[in-house]
Design a protein around this motif. Structure first.
Motif, PDB file in Angstrom:
ATOM      1  N   GLN A  80       0.675  -1.164  -0.062  1.00  0.00           N
ATOM      2  CA  GLN A  80       0.071  -0.094   0.048  1.00  0.00           C
ATOM      3  C   GLN A  80       0.941   1.430  -0.146  1.00  0.00           C
ATOM      4  O   GLN A  80       1.844   1.491   0.969  1.00  0.00           O
ATOM      5  N   GLY A 479     -11.554  -5.338   7.938  1.00  0.00           N
ATOM      6  CA  GLY A 479     -10.615  -4.299   7.383  1.00  0.00           C
ATOM      7  C   GLY A 479     -11.453  -2.719   7.372  1.00  0.00           C
ATOM      8  O   GLY A 479     -12.539  -2.332   8.036  1.00  0.00           O
ATOM      9  N   SER A 483      -9.311  -1.608   2.004  1.00  0.00           N
ATOM     10  CA  SER A 483      -8.962  -2.889   1.754  1.00  0.00           C
ATOM     11  C   SER A 483      -9.863  -3.860   1.371  1.00  0.00           C
ATOM     12  O   SER A 483      -9.692  -4.756   0.666  1.00  0.00           O
ATOM     13  N   ARG A 568      -3.186   0.491  -4.003  1.00  0.00           N
ATOM     14  CA  ARG A 568      -2.789  -0.533  -3.349  1.00  0.00           C
ATOM     15  C   ARG A 568      -2.329  -1.542  -4.566  1.00  0.00           C
ATOM     16  O   ARG A 568      -2.871  -1.411  -5.578  1.00  0.00           O
TER      17      ARG A 568
END
Length: 574
Positions: A80, A479, A483, A568
């Motif tokens: 990330q 999360g 995420s 990400r």
């Protein structure tokens, strides 16, 4: 501003006052310590490293572990970029061209662009825009409406006005309904009713001058709502109505309102079963018409009151319900009725959302968001339909309506990238879009991975937008929004794997709802595994998209990948 001498004098006075009153109950040493604590800078939150994830990173070089060479296919490594700048990263280690790489760009806007619409489903952007415009106007006048509510409460106290009892309707009774999207009044006939677990009744109404609705069709809808849609959504989220914030009292439905109305109307012109608008809900129907009689309505737009149906009502497209697959023989397992049930689960969530996010909060509170509302609706539509149509993906009579050919899930696979937070149907909106297919896939992912426990903290909590969704995800160990988006797009890179690798995709899931007044013996909903072939996934290589795939060509055991700001990276061994 005080000069230095004034500062010294002021401090002397403060010390004297603290000494005289014992420093708030402590001795002089505790007072001094307290004073130092006040003056000290509060500890700052630890700064997050620029790059975090599963690899060992030094500056802009990240290394796969040596053990990656023996990893099973399907192994995922994630990184990330926590900065606001694009970051070129050099990845070293046993990486080959057979690995897949997916970049997920996460919109950092907490709320998102779109404001809350009433809640529609379908491909009619104009209808979405009408509802969104109405809700924009509602929020623009919310403070004034709160003042109207205050005056209404005062009048009720003076007049000692009694709350009107709920009206009972019999089959073939008539009633008019205002269609806020079509800006028209509909004459309807009551076709079926069914008792609800809460003590209320669901009534099914059909537009008189539209496609004919048979007793069998109306009874199917009433029974499925009373025994499936209503109790599941009540158990998972909440009742559709109850006590409201005091700022809304006097201009909204009585807290004891329990009846729910389903209005079958021709929502598309010309009539269409599968194109255009499938259904909608407007939270404004919970307002009372009496609000429009307030003296301020000469200067304030009070159409939200005057056009209200004063009921918990969902509008559904009649042509979808009555459609017969062969054009002759109607079956509740047909494409039209199945899609209607999924739509009903979707639209009914909008009623719950409107109650919890609008009327349980103070008038004029922070606006909720379209994308969050629609994501919750798609999630519940999928869950509710799975209770009746248990066959999963396919095109037989028991297949889930959202998983049939041409449905929202197939559309998502064909065009996966869609920024939920840009959801807005307002006309003239250059960045506006709708993401029903992606919202469905995201909701499916949450249910298959974490279960239905995500819903209640999300929809009934005080937050809106990303924070609201994060509340739900946190409750189930899921999360956060970022995420979740990475998990969704990484799952696409794992298509063809059976079973799905742990933590990804849409594996089989048994959802257990505890015993309650809705389900005295509890309730289990089985979600079958949802297979996806890699050839179905049309994830673009265009880096301007929200998510995109990369072709890897490692040289000398390394490859350089630019990870955009706040994005990400997923590396998938295949």
């Amino acid at each position: 501003m005080l000069n230095n001498k004034q500062n010294i004098a002021a401090l002397s006075v403060m010390v004297a006052l603290l000494s005289a009153c014992g420093g708030g109950g402590g001795d002089s040493s505790s007072s001094a310590a307290s004073n130092q604590a006040v003056q000290a800078n509060p500890p700052s939150a630890p700064q997050k490293p620029a790059i975090t994830g599963d690899l060992s990173c030094q500056s802009v070089v990240c290394a796969l572990p040596a053990s990656a060479v023996s990893d099973a296919v399907g192994k995922v490594y994630q990184l990330q970029n926590n900065t606001s700048q694009d970051m070129p990263l050099t990845i070293t280690g046993p990486l080959t061209a057979s690995w897949n790489a997916v970049v997920t760009q996460v919109d950092s806007d907490i709320l998102g662009y779109g404001r809350v619409g009433g809640g529609a489903r379908g491909t009619d952007a104009a209808a979405d825009a009408v509802l969104e415009q109405q809700m924009q106007q509602f929020y623009d006048h919310a403070a004034a409406y709160g003042q109207i509510a205050g005056r209404a409460q005062a009048r009720m106290r003076v007049e000692k006005r009694a709350v009107a009892a709920a009206r009972y309707y019999a089959v073939n009774d008539s009633r008019q309904w205002y269609d806020s999207i079509g800006s028209r009044t509909l004459s309807t006939t009551m076709k079926a009713s069914y008792a609800l677990p809460s003590g209320g009744t669901v009534y099914v109404w059909a537009q008189n001058d539209a496609a004919a609705v048979t007793a069998q069709q109306a009874a199917f809808l009433a029974e499925r709502f009373a025994n499936s849609v209503y109790p599941i959504e009540a158990a998972v989220i909440s009742e559709p109505w109850g006590p409201v914030n005091p700022s809304w009292q006097g201009v909204t439905l009585d807290a004891g309102t329990k009846d729910v109305h389903l209005v079958l109307a021709q929502l598309n012109q010309p009539a269409s079963a599968f194109k255009g608008l499938l259904g909608y809900v407007s939270p404004l129907n919970a307002l009372l018409k009496s609000g429009a009689s307030d003296p301020s309505c000469g200067k304030t737009d009070c159409s939200a009151f005057s056009n209200s149906n004063e009921a918990l009502v969902t509008f559904l497209n009649v042509d979808t319900l009555v459609a017969a697959d062969d054009g002759v023989n109607w079956s509740q397992n047909g494409k039209g009725p199945a899609l209607t049930l999924s739509t009903l689960g979707h639209e009914y969530q909008h009623l719950l959302y409107g109650y919890n996010k609008v009327f349980r909060r103070m008038a004029g509170a922070a606006r909720s968001t379209t994308w969050e509302n629609e994501l919750a609706a798609q999630t519940m539509g999928y869950l509710v339909a799975a209770d009746t149509y248990q066959g999963g993906r396919g095109d037989n009579a028991n297949s889930h309506p959202d998983l049939r050919s041409g449905g929202d899930f197939s559309q998502f696979l064909a065009q996966p990238a869609c920024n939920l937070k840009r959801w807005s149907a307002m006309s003239g909106d250059s960045v506006g879009t709708t993401c029903y297919p992606k919202a469905l896939a995201t909701g499916m992912l949450m249910l298959h991975q974490y279960g239905a426990g995500v819903m209640k903290p999300w929809v009934t909590g005080s937050n809106v937008g990303e924070r609201a969704l994060d509340d739900g995800l946190a409750a189930v160990g899921g999360g956060d929004y970022g995420s979740l988006m990475q998990q969704l797009y990484t799952s696409l890179a794992l298509a063809d794997f059976a079973p799905w690798p742990a933590g990804y995709g849409f594996p089989a899931k048994q959802l257990s709802l505890p015993a309650s007044r809705y389900f005295p013996g509890g309730k289990t909903i089985s979600l079958p595994p949802i297979p996806v072939s890699l050839g179905e996934v049309q994830l673009s290589t265009d880096p301007t998209q929200e998510a995109y795939r990369l072709s890897l060509a490692p040289l000398g055991g390394q490859v350089t990948i630019t990870v955009p700001a706040n994005s990400r990276l997923s590396l998938v061994k295949r």
